[in-house]
Scaffold this motif. Structure first.
Motif, PDB file in Angstrom:
ATOM      1  N   ILE A   5       0.860  -1.196   0.043  1.00 38.88           N
ATOM      2  CA  ILE A   5      -0.080   0.230   0.039  1.00 38.88           C
ATOM      3  C   ILE A   5       0.816   1.259   0.023  1.00 38.88           C
ATOM      4  CG2 ILE A   5      -1.823   1.347   1.418  1.00 38.88           C
ATOM      5  CD1 ILE A   5      -2.973  -1.510   2.188  1.00 38.88           C
ATOM      6  N   LEU A   6       1.965   1.317   0.889  1.00 36.68           N
ATOM      7  CA  LEU A   6       2.789   2.363   0.905  1.00 36.68           C
ATOM      8  C   LEU A   6       3.452   2.457  -0.302  1.00 36.68           C
ATOM      9  CD1 LEU A   6       4.465   2.072   4.486  1.00 36.68           C
ATOM     10  CD2 LEU A   6       3.227   3.983   3.445  1.00 36.68           C
ATOM     11  N   ILE A   7       4.047   1.678  -1.126  1.00 39.90           N
ATOM     12  CA  ILE A   7       4.697   1.935  -2.376  1.00 39.90           C
ATOM     13  C   ILE A   7       3.730   2.317  -3.303  1.00 39.90           C
ATOM     14  CG2 ILE A   7       5.709   0.530  -4.415  1.00 39.90           C
ATOM     15  CD1 ILE A   7       6.840  -1.347  -2.195  1.00 39.90           C
ATOM     16  N   ALA A   9       1.106   4.177  -2.540  1.00 38.57           N
ATOM     17  CA  ALA A   9       0.942   5.601  -2.048  1.00 38.57           C
ATOM     18  C   ALA A   9       1.989   6.527  -2.562  1.00 38.57           C
ATOM     19  CB  ALA A   9       0.607   5.589  -0.844  1.00 38.57           C
ATOM     20  N   VAL A  10       3.048   6.036  -2.537  1.00 36.46           N
ATOM     21  CA  VAL A  10       4.396   6.963  -2.804  1.00 36.46           C
ATOM     22  C   VAL A  10       4.253   7.074  -4.354  1.00 36.46           C
ATOM     23  CG1 VAL A  10       6.710   6.963  -3.281  1.00 36.46           C
ATOM     24  CG2 VAL A  10       5.729   6.267  -1.022  1.00 36.46           C
ATOM     25  N   ALA A  11       3.936   5.895  -4.954  1.00 38.54           N
ATOM     26  CA  ALA A  11       3.911   5.826  -6.710  1.00 38.54           C
ATOM     27  C   ALA A  11       3.090   6.882  -7.037  1.00 38.54           C
ATOM     28  CB  ALA A  11       3.823   4.467  -7.003  1.00 38.54           C
ATOM     29  N   LEU A  12       1.882   7.010  -6.362  1.00 43.30           N
ATOM     30  CA  LEU A  12       0.879   8.005  -6.885  1.00 43.30           C
ATOM     31  C   LEU A  12       1.117   9.544  -6.486  1.00 43.30           C
ATOM     32  CD1 LEU A  12      -2.435   5.931  -5.961  1.00 43.30           C
ATOM     33  CD2 LEU A  12      -1.633   6.815  -8.343  1.00 43.30           C
ATOM     34  N   LEU A  13       1.810   9.333  -5.295  1.00 43.42           N
ATOM     35  CA  LEU A  13       2.138  10.752  -4.657  1.00 43.42           C
ATOM     36  C   LEU A  13       3.310  11.362  -5.445  1.00 43.42           C
ATOM     37  CD1 LEU A  13       1.031  12.578  -2.207  1.00 43.42           C
ATOM     38  CD2 LEU A  13       3.156  11.501  -1.011  1.00 43.42           C
ATOM     39  N   ILE A  14       4.246  10.859  -5.798  1.00 45.02           N
ATOM     40  CA  ILE A  14       5.277  11.449  -6.584  1.00 45.02           C
ATOM     41  C   ILE A  14       4.727  12.065  -7.791  1.00 45.02           C
ATOM     42  CG2 ILE A  14       7.497  10.865  -7.593  1.00 45.02           C
ATOM     43  CD1 ILE A  14       8.196   8.996  -5.562  1.00 45.02           C
ATOM     44  N   PRO A  15       4.187  11.536  -8.624  1.00 43.25           N
ATOM     45  CA  PRO A  15       3.636  12.235  -9.736  1.00 43.25           C
ATOM     46  C   PRO A  15       2.611  13.310  -9.745  1.00 43.25           C
ATOM     47  CG  PRO A  15       2.895   9.799 -10.025  1.00 43.25           C
ATOM     48  CD  PRO A  15       3.824  10.307  -8.792  1.00 43.25           C
ATOM     49  N   TYR A  16       1.659  13.100  -8.332  1.00 41.68           N
ATOM     50  CA  TYR A  16       0.961  14.176  -7.920  1.00 41.68           C
ATOM     51  C   TYR A  16       1.511  15.424  -7.638  1.00 41.68           C
ATOM     52  CZ  TYR A  16      -2.087  16.920  -4.929  1.00 41.68           C
ATOM     53  OH  TYR A  16      -3.019  17.867  -4.482  1.00 41.68           O
ATOM     54  N   LEU A  17       2.764  15.138  -6.802  1.00 45.08           N
ATOM     55  CA  LEU A  17       3.693  16.264  -6.199  1.00 45.08           C
ATOM     56  C   LEU A  17       4.285  17.151  -7.353  1.00 45.08           C
ATOM     57  CD1 LEU A  17       5.088  15.032  -2.913  1.00 45.08           C
ATOM     58  CD2 LEU A  17       3.180  16.893  -3.139  1.00 45.08           C
ATOM     59  N   TYR A  18       4.873  16.226  -8.281  1.00 47.48           N
ATOM     60  CA  TYR A  18       5.638  16.740  -9.366  1.00 47.48           C
ATOM     61  C   TYR A  18       4.576  17.766 -10.175  1.00 47.48           C
ATOM     62  CZ  TYR A  18       8.937  17.299 -13.291  1.00 47.48           C
ATOM     63  OH  TYR A  18       9.536  17.763 -14.228  1.00 47.48           O
ATOM     64  N   SER A  19       3.445  17.095 -10.458  1.00 44.83           N
ATOM     65  CA  SER A  19       2.528  18.106 -11.183  1.00 44.83           C
ATOM     66  C   SER A  19       2.110  19.290 -10.512  1.00 44.83           C
ATOM     67  CB  SER A  19       1.312  17.143 -11.613  1.00 44.83           C
ATOM     68  OG  SER A  19       0.510  16.986 -10.277  1.00 44.83           O
TER      69      SER A  19
END
Ligand code: HEM
Length: 541
Positions: A5-7, A9-19
């Motif tokens: 789940i953590l992986i 979440a991070v995988a989704l968070l990184i592109p979100y933050l980047y965008s």
């Protein structure tokens, strides 16, 4: 399971933050002219590179001016310095600066000041200071203090200004005898501190004596904590410095509080006094802790704002005159004509304090042109205004070679007119924009071509400097008393470089002595000469 789940979440968070970051860096203010920003660092890296290219310890304005030039000198330029500071718009055009500081129906006292600068200086000025306050609270303070800056009242300050200037002369005499190098900025700071102590508190600060008051000593130490800051960093980057500032500020504040309380009783009887302290306490029935605090904020603000930039102006004025023989001669001729051929300070004092003396201060036309020109080239202060998202603030850009004219939305930005860009604009000041030419302020034809907003050393609009006339009077009086008696020679940076063949100073095509390395400004709360204006002085023969 949890790891997956953590992986995810991070995988989704990184592109979100980047965008998000991508939007903020590349899209949010894309409408504004700017150097190409980096997605991660905005313009932080570019600013750092330009600062490295600038001379050592140069004021950040020097680097920002170089960036502005590199972009083709547009009327406005975005600097995205998040997270160190809010997104900043460098204003390089007087037309835009005028729109920012004028009163409007939405902002009757002009756009609010940016809290970032004044928050940083809060240890010096306090939270309720006239410089940082807004709206009706500001209006009430300005109304209270205006009488202290009325032209007729300022002229009653001539005798104390002259007395303090005589202590300055004593220092120059002793330096002339010793031949030692000294910081003219420091000497002028002590002089203007003595003068402002009289204007604000009606007391002798002893700044020019070997035994200054305790308050003077502590306040001076507090100012020194800002001395070699370079750039303004948030407090959390420099916690130790922050702690030292706050303990010095507390000590200075305690002394001020006791002065206020001590003098409250006396001042209620001395209704005619127009010292800042007296005006602050006028009509105060109950001296409660809040009133004492607000009063102390105004006192420390005036003590600071009233000495700092004036001393810088005095230092640059002596410098420019020391390297411009034509202008020095013209000032001396004017003083001979107005004050008589005897250059001794005693004789000038007698004329200034005698019948018609006050009027002489207003007839020093060439000298005034010199000071205006010094403030054009070496503006010590400025302003920064802020807009919130949704304020609906727009500015109309003048046509320029790099950006189309038209309206630009300025919401959510700090707007920073850089005086050293605006006041050196070749479109207004021509080929001599970077050269000291006091005559431009005397020739009516030339002056008609300079729009009033292109000279803004005291800023303009409702929040313009309340002390501007006092600063001009002080500088004129100091020049009248000193300039014919002493010869100043710059040493170190900015020193005249003699001709290799004759060993004599050489003049350039503008009538100024050629120097080895040009002087520049550093940041020390305000803009100051980089080396403290190191000089030697000799009594003129
Ligand atoms: C050559 C000398 C001076 C220069 C270049 C100068 C420049 C300025 C500038 C640019 C501002 C606008 C600041 C801002 O918008 O944040 C300002 C405001 C101010 N100055 Fe000066 N100043 C000088 C001398 C003085 C003196 C002698 C005093 C007091 C005795 C003084 C008191 C103030 C105050 C109280 C304000 C805030 C005014 C307000 O917001 O209503 N200044 N000055």
């Amino acid at each position: 399971m949890l790891t997956s789940i953590l992986i995810a979440a991070v995988a989704l968070l990184i592109p979100y933050l980047y965008s998000k970051i991508w939007y903020k860096r590349l899209r949010q203010f894309a409408r504004l002219p700017q150097l190409p920003p980096s997605v991660i660092l905005g313009h932080l890296q570019a600013l750092d590179e330009f600062m490295k290219r600038a001379p050592q310890k140069a004021h950040p304005d020097v680097a920002m001016a170089a960036m502005h030039k590199a972009l083709g000198s547009p009327p406005v330029m975005l600097l995205d310095l998040r997270p160190v500071s809010s997104p900043l718009v460098v204003v390089g055009s007087y037309e835009v600066a005028e729109q920012i500081v004028r009163a409007s129906s939405r902002f009757p006292y002009s756009l609010p000041k940016s809290p970032e600068i004044w928050k940083h200086l809060e240890h010096l000025t306090g939270p309720h200071s006239i410089v940082s306050s807004k709206g009706e609270s500001w209006k009430a303070l300005r109304k209270r203090f205006n009488p202290g800056f009325a032209p007729q009242h300022l002229l009653t300050l001539l005798p104390p200004i002259i007395d303090k200037a005589f202590l300055f002369l004593d220092r120059l005499d002793s330096l002339s005898r010793s031949g030692k190098e000294f910081s003219l900025q420091d000497l002028a700071t002590n002089l203007t501190f003595d003068i402002i102590g009289r204007v604000v508190l009606d007391i002798d600060m002893g700044a020019q004596s070997d035994n200054p008051t305790d308050f003077m000593r502590v306040f001076h130490q507090l100012i020194q904590t800002y001395a070699d800051e370079g750039v303004t960093l948030p407090w959390w980057c420099t916690p130790l410095l922050e702690w030292r500032r706050s303990s010095l500020a507390k000590r200075a504040r305690n002394t001020l509080k006791s002065i206020v309380r001590e003098r409250y009783g006396e001042l209620s009887h001395a209704a005619k006094s127009r010292s800042i302290l007296s005006m602050s306490l006028q009509g105060v029935e109950d001296l409660n802790p809040k009133t004492v605090d607000v009063t102390c904020d105004q006192l420390s603000t005036f003590l600071f704002a009233g000495h700092d930039t004036t001393s810088t102006t005095i230092a640059w004025t002596f410098y420019e005159l020391s390297r411009t023989p034509r202008a020095l001669r013209a000032v001396c001729d004017e003083l001979d004509e107005l004050f008589g051929p005897d250059p001794s300070p005693e004789s000038v004092r007698a004329r200034l304090t005698g019948p018609g003396g006050e009027e002489l201060v207003h007839r020093m036309n060439y000298t005034t042109a010199v000071i205006r020109e010094v403030l054009r080239l070496w503006p010590p202060g400025g302003t920064a205004r802020i807009t919130k998202p949704g304020d609906g603030v727009k500015v109309t850009l003048p046509a320029s070679s790099t950006s189309p004219s038209g309206e630009l939305d300025m919401d959510g930005l700090v707007l920073y007119p850089i005086h050293s860009i605006i006041q050196r604009d070749p479109k207004v000041f021509g080929d001599t924009a970077d050269i000291f030419v006091p005559e431009r302020w005397l020739d009516q034809n030339a002056q008609d071509k300079i729009p009033p907003g292109a000279w803004r050393a005291f800023e303009r609009g409702p929040r313009g400097c309340i002390g501007q006339e006092l600063a001009m009077i002080e500088t004129r009086v100091v020049l009248a008393l000193t300039i014919r008696k002493y010869n100043f020679t710059k040493v170190g940076i900015g020193a005249v470089s003699p001709s290799k063949t004759s060993g004599q100073p050489e003049t350039d095509k503008y009538g100024q002595y050629k120097v080895g390395e040009e002087m520049y400004m550093k940041m020390q709360v305000t803009a100051k000469p980089v080396d403290g204006m190191m000089m030697k002085v000799k009594t003129a023969t």
